[in-house]
Design a protein around this motif. Sequence first.
Motif, short mmCIF file in Angstrom:
data_model
loop_
_atom_site.label_atom_id
_atom_site.label_comp_id
_atom_site.label_asym_id
_atom_site.label_seq_id
_atom_site.Cartn_x
_atom_site.Cartn_y
_atom_site.Cartn_z
N ILE A 287 0.84 -1.20 0.00
CA ILE A 287 0.00 0.00 0.00
C ILE A 287 0.87 1.25 0.00
CG2 ILE A 287 -1.63 1.37 1.37
CD1 ILE A 287 -2.79 -1.36 2.34
N LEU A 288 1.88 1.26 0.86
CA LEU A 288 2.74 2.44 0.96
C LEU A 288 3.48 2.71 -0.34
CD1 LEU A 288 4.10 4.69 2.58
CD2 LEU A 288 5.80 3.02 3.34
N ILE A 289 4.13 1.69 -0.88
CA ILE A 289 4.95 1.88 -2.08
C ILE A 289 4.09 2.21 -3.30
CG2 ILE A 289 6.52 0.73 -3.69
CD1 ILE A 289 7.70 -0.74 -1.29
N THR A 290 2.96 1.53 -3.45
CA THR A 290 2.11 1.81 -4.62
C THR A 290 1.42 3.16 -4.51
OG1 THR A 290 0.24 0.58 -3.65
CG2 THR A 290 1.72 -0.63 -5.12
N THR A 291 1.14 3.61 -3.29
CA THR A 291 0.55 4.95 -3.13
C THR A 291 1.52 6.02 -3.60
OG1 THR A 291 -0.83 4.23 -1.27
CG2 THR A 291 -0.43 6.59 -1.49
N ILE A 292 2.80 5.83 -3.29
CA ILE A 292 3.82 6.78 -3.75
C ILE A 292 4.10 6.58 -5.24
CG2 ILE A 292 6.24 7.47 -3.50
CD1 ILE A 292 6.04 6.55 -0.56
N GLY A 293 4.26 5.32 -5.64
CA GLY A 293 4.63 5.03 -7.02
C GLY A 293 3.54 5.29 -8.04
N SER A 294 2.28 5.27 -7.62
CA SER A 294 1.20 5.49 -8.58
C SER A 294 1.10 6.94 -9.04
CB SER A 294 -0.14 5.04 -7.98
OG SER A 294 -0.47 5.82 -6.85
N VAL A 295 1.68 7.84 -8.27
CA VAL A 295 1.61 9.26 -8.66
C VAL A 295 2.26 9.48 -10.03
CG1 VAL A 295 2.28 11.61 -8.06
CG2 VAL A 295 1.51 10.04 -6.26
N PRO A 296 3.54 9.10 -10.24
CA PRO A 296 4.11 9.29 -11.57
C PRO A 296 3.44 8.46 -12.65
CG PRO A 296 5.62 8.03 -10.17
CD PRO A 296 4.55 8.57 -9.28
N VAL A 297 2.93 7.27 -12.29
CA VAL A 297 2.24 6.44 -13.28
C VAL A 297 0.98 7.13 -13.77
CG1 VAL A 297 1.07 4.24 -13.68
CG2 VAL A 297 3.17 4.29 -12.34
N ILE A 298 0.17 7.65 -12.85
CA ILE A 298 -1.07 8.33 -13.22
C ILE A 298 -0.79 9.61 -13.98
CG2 ILE A 298 -3.07 9.57 -12.28
CD1 ILE A 298 -3.26 7.43 -10.13
N LEU A 299 0.21 10.38 -13.54
CA LEU A 299 0.53 11.61 -14.23
C LEU A 299 1.04 11.33 -15.65
CD1 LEU A 299 2.25 13.66 -11.37
CD2 LEU A 299 -0.10 13.80 -12.19
N THR A 300 1.85 10.28 -15.81
CA THR A 300 2.35 9.91 -17.13
C THR A 300 1.21 9.48 -18.05
OG1 THR A 300 4.48 9.21 -16.22
CG2 THR A 300 3.88 8.36 -18.40
N ALA A 301 0.29 8.66 -17.50
CA ALA A 301 -0.87 8.22 -18.30
C ALA A 301 -1.71 9.42 -18.72
CB ALA A 301 -1.71 7.24 -17.48
#
Length: 307
Positions: A287-301
């Motif tokens: 949960i912790l890592i994906t919450t942080i890591g999803s930010v650049p993924v969503i912004l890139t998408a």
Amino acid sequence: MLGALTGFATIGIVIAVGALVAHLGLFDMQAQTMLSRLAFFVASPALMLLTIGESDVAHVLSANLVASVASVVVTASILLVIARWRWRMSAGEATIGALSTTYVNAGNLGIPVAAYVLGDASLVAPTLLIQLLVMAPLSLAILDRFVRGGGGGVRRTVLGALSNPLTVGSLLGLALGLSGWTLPEVIHAPLDLIAQMAVPAMLLAYGIALRLGPGLGAGLGRKLWVTCSLKLLVQPFVAYAAGHWILGASGAPLLAIVITAALPTAQNIFVYASRYDVGTALARDTILITTIGSVPVILTATLLLSP
């Protein structure tokens, strides 16, 4: 894009408050257990009832749902194969692992992201409904049977799933949504008040566990990085492939499909893991890592797929 950042910031701040009160000695792991039980047995069922009851059930038949189901099935299957043949996980651990790689934060993060990034909060409804009405009951039935040692065959498994508070709340909400009936205010108001405790209780409990539990990645090794990679990279890619190449979606509909799949692992999974005392470290850290890591993924998408 501002909505996505706001949603992530809100979650992070509440988790930080939970960690802070634990650090100051105001709450201990018993408090974390109490908050998790409050969310699981009381607040979350009320939240599910109201959320589904006020959703447009017709969205279940949308392309968004088809792509979401495809991304869940493919990603979970990869995790389960690895869990069975490589890690030799128990059924309970594998279930938490599969949920950690596929069960997205469609509620307290998905709704604001859909509203502010996609311009339509209802776009997250298909994923929310399939998680609450299929994924959660099925997973909880497995956990009830294999972690708590319940027997009795299929009948007992089904009855156990139907008696789970989250399942009950979800089914009542679905009945409301299909009937079009609106709860009288004297019932809706207290339910809404109780439901509002769900997300804060989950986040605070999670923050307490982060501060007082084992360190990040303790004893998990490659398991943590595999679950995070599946969640952040594989699930959004499969959603894109299903949405674009199979369903022919493009523009805003395709962006909605990808962003929904790219949302981080939901805090609910930590509540489930805590409730059954299995896979708690894996759920917490994913949960912790994906919450942080999803930010650049969503912004890139958003940058690549915005019409």
